[in-house]
Design a protein around this motif. Structure first.
Motif, mmCIF file in Angstrom:
data_model
loop_
_atom_site.group_PDB
_atom_site.id
_atom_site.type_symbol
_atom_site.label_atom_id
_atom_site.label_comp_id
_atom_site.label_asym_id
_atom_site.label_seq_id
_atom_site.Cartn_x
_atom_site.Cartn_y
_atom_site.Cartn_z
ATOM 1 N N HIS A 181 0.834 -1.197 0.000
ATOM 2 C CA HIS A 181 0.000 0.000 0.000
ATOM 3 C C HIS A 181 0.871 1.250 0.000
ATOM 4 O O HIS A 181 0.530 2.247 -0.625
ATOM 5 N N ASP A 182 1.974 1.226 0.715
ATOM 6 C CA ASP A 182 2.902 2.357 0.753
ATOM 7 C C ASP A 182 4.265 1.844 0.317
ATOM 8 O O ASP A 182 5.016 1.286 1.116
ATOM 9 N N TRP A 183 4.566 2.018 -0.953
ATOM 10 C CA TRP A 183 5.832 1.528 -1.485
ATOM 11 C C TRP A 183 6.984 2.243 -0.793
ATOM 12 O O TRP A 183 6.912 3.450 -0.550
ATOM 13 N N TYR A 190 14.179 12.131 -4.471
ATOM 14 C CA TYR A 190 13.394 11.001 -3.984
ATOM 15 C C TYR A 190 14.073 9.712 -4.446
ATOM 16 O O TYR A 190 14.603 9.629 -5.556
ATOM 17 N N THR A 245 13.639 5.366 -4.437
ATOM 18 C CA THR A 245 12.813 4.199 -4.175
ATOM 19 C C THR A 245 13.470 2.954 -4.761
ATOM 20 O O THR A 245 14.419 3.044 -5.544
ATOM 21 N N ASP A 268 2.055 2.267 -7.800
ATOM 22 C CA ASP A 268 2.035 2.894 -6.478
ATOM 23 C C ASP A 268 1.646 4.351 -6.676
ATOM 24 O O ASP A 268 2.420 5.148 -7.222
ATOM 25 N N ALA A 269 0.454 4.690 -6.224
ATOM 26 C CA ALA A 269 -0.101 6.015 -6.492
ATOM 27 C C ALA A 269 0.773 7.125 -5.928
ATOM 28 O O ALA A 269 0.941 8.177 -6.552
ATOM 29 N N ARG A 270 1.327 6.910 -4.724
ATOM 30 C CA ARG A 270 2.115 7.964 -4.090
ATOM 31 C C ARG A 270 3.375 8.266 -4.902
ATOM 32 O O ARG A 270 3.680 9.433 -5.183
ATOM 33 N N THR A 271 4.104 7.234 -5.299
ATOM 34 C CA THR A 271 5.324 7.432 -6.077
ATOM 35 C C THR A 271 5.007 8.020 -7.449
ATOM 36 O O THR A 271 5.688 8.941 -7.924
ATOM 37 N N GLU A 272 3.966 7.501 -8.077
ATOM 38 C CA GLU A 272 3.605 7.994 -9.405
ATOM 39 C C GLU A 272 3.164 9.456 -9.361
ATOM 40 O O GLU A 272 3.389 10.206 -10.324
ATOM 41 N N ALA A 273 2.557 9.873 -8.256
ATOM 42 C CA ALA A 273 2.135 11.269 -8.133
ATOM 43 C C ALA A 273 3.314 12.214 -7.982
ATOM 44 O O ALA A 273 3.211 13.408 -8.299
ATOM 45 N N LEU A 274 4.455 11.705 -7.487
ATOM 46 C CA LEU A 274 5.643 12.542 -7.344
ATOM 47 C C LEU A 274 6.313 12.836 -8.686
ATOM 48 O O LEU A 274 6.954 13.875 -8.853
#
Length: 279
Positions: free
Chosen positions: A18-20, A33, A35, A47-53
């Motif tokens: 859920h949180d990469w 950043y 990862t 991963d929505a959070r990483t892709e949003a960055l």
């Protein structure tokens, strides 16, 4: 990531998180950043959070570029074939037995590997085994690189092109070459649940199992460890320092094994007193 490049990641498979795992380095107004990724899954990485960055970034950094300057086939023959020294002549009885078992798992005739150098035999086995297991999903590298290209974001790589990556493997010493194959056989012949547990832990923020595997690699395959992990981890630090001078953030994607243990990129950053924080 191409089939050739997939072998550079240095980790086994795991389910989605859920949180990469994601880290940020901030210094002097600059932001980077960082990862990690794992080899292909049955489904595409997301991963929505990483892709949003990514849209906020000026550049995406990966391990291996997806383009090539020359046709890949002749490069593979030049750096990965050795008709003068058959593969089996490089192996002891234990290696041969393990190779046969791994080839059976990958549904790959051992004879097909006979003229390959050990590193290329390892890559072919790993790719075939992924295919047998249905692990055809796009990696984080592939997903983010495609998104960056669509958005007009620069993509830069540790190995700028496939040519560089193949030539790098082609420059392995005989011992490094053989250790690469032996490490791949270790991974293929180990119980799959061992790797699954290690990666599931890593995705939750517990890197003890992954760090233990990296420590085993350092102990059992020291030459390969130095070349594949230690030297390359150290080389990322000056790149990151340069990225921190850029007006926009950068996003780096590396194999997850580069992010665990006392020689990891994270450890190298802390040794340089660069503040790194997990998000």
């Amino acid at each position: 990531m191409s089939a050739i490049a997939a072998g550079l990641c240095g980790s086994a498979r795991a389910g989605p998180a859920h949180d990469w795992p994601l880290w940020v380095i901030r210094s002097g107004g600059g932001v980077v950043y960082l990862t990690g990724e794992i080899p292909p899954e049955a489904t595409d990485w997301s991963d929505a959070r990483t892709e949003a960055l990514l849209p906020q970034c000026g550049v995406l950094w990966t391990e291996t570029g997806r383009t090539n300057r020359a046709p890949v086939g002749p490069l593979i023959v030049r750096y990965g074939f050795d008709a003068k020294i058959p593969l089996m002549s490089r192996l002891d009885a234990t290696d041969k037995d393990r190779l046969a078992k791994a080839a059976a798992l990958a549904h790959l005739p051992v004879e097909r590997l006979s003229q390959f150098r050990p590193w290329l035999a390892a890559q072919q086995l790993d790719d075939a085994y992924n295919h047998v297991r249905g692990l055809k999903g796009l990696s984080a590298n592939q997903v983010l690189s495609a998104d960056a290209q669509k958005a007009g974001i620069s993509v830069q790589s540790e190995f700028a092109a496939q040519d560089d990556f193949i030539a790098w493997f082609g420059a392995l010493s005989p011992e490094e070459d053989l250790q690469r194959l032996r490490a791949t056989l270790d991974d293929m012949l180990a119980p799959p649940e061992d790797a699954e547990r290690a990666n599931a832990d890593w995705l939750r923020g517990d890197d003890r199992r992954s760090a233990a595997e990296v420590a085993r690699m350092k102990r059992v395959y020291p030459e390969m460890y130095r070349l594949l992990l230690l030297d390359r981890n150290r080389a990322w630090i000056p790149r990151i320092k340069t990225m921190l001078q850029d007006p926009k953030p950068s996003l780096i994607v590396v194999g997850s094994y580069h992010l665990v243990g006392p020689d990891s990129i994270l450890a190298q950053l802390r040794a340089e007193r660069l503040p790194v924080k997990r998000l």
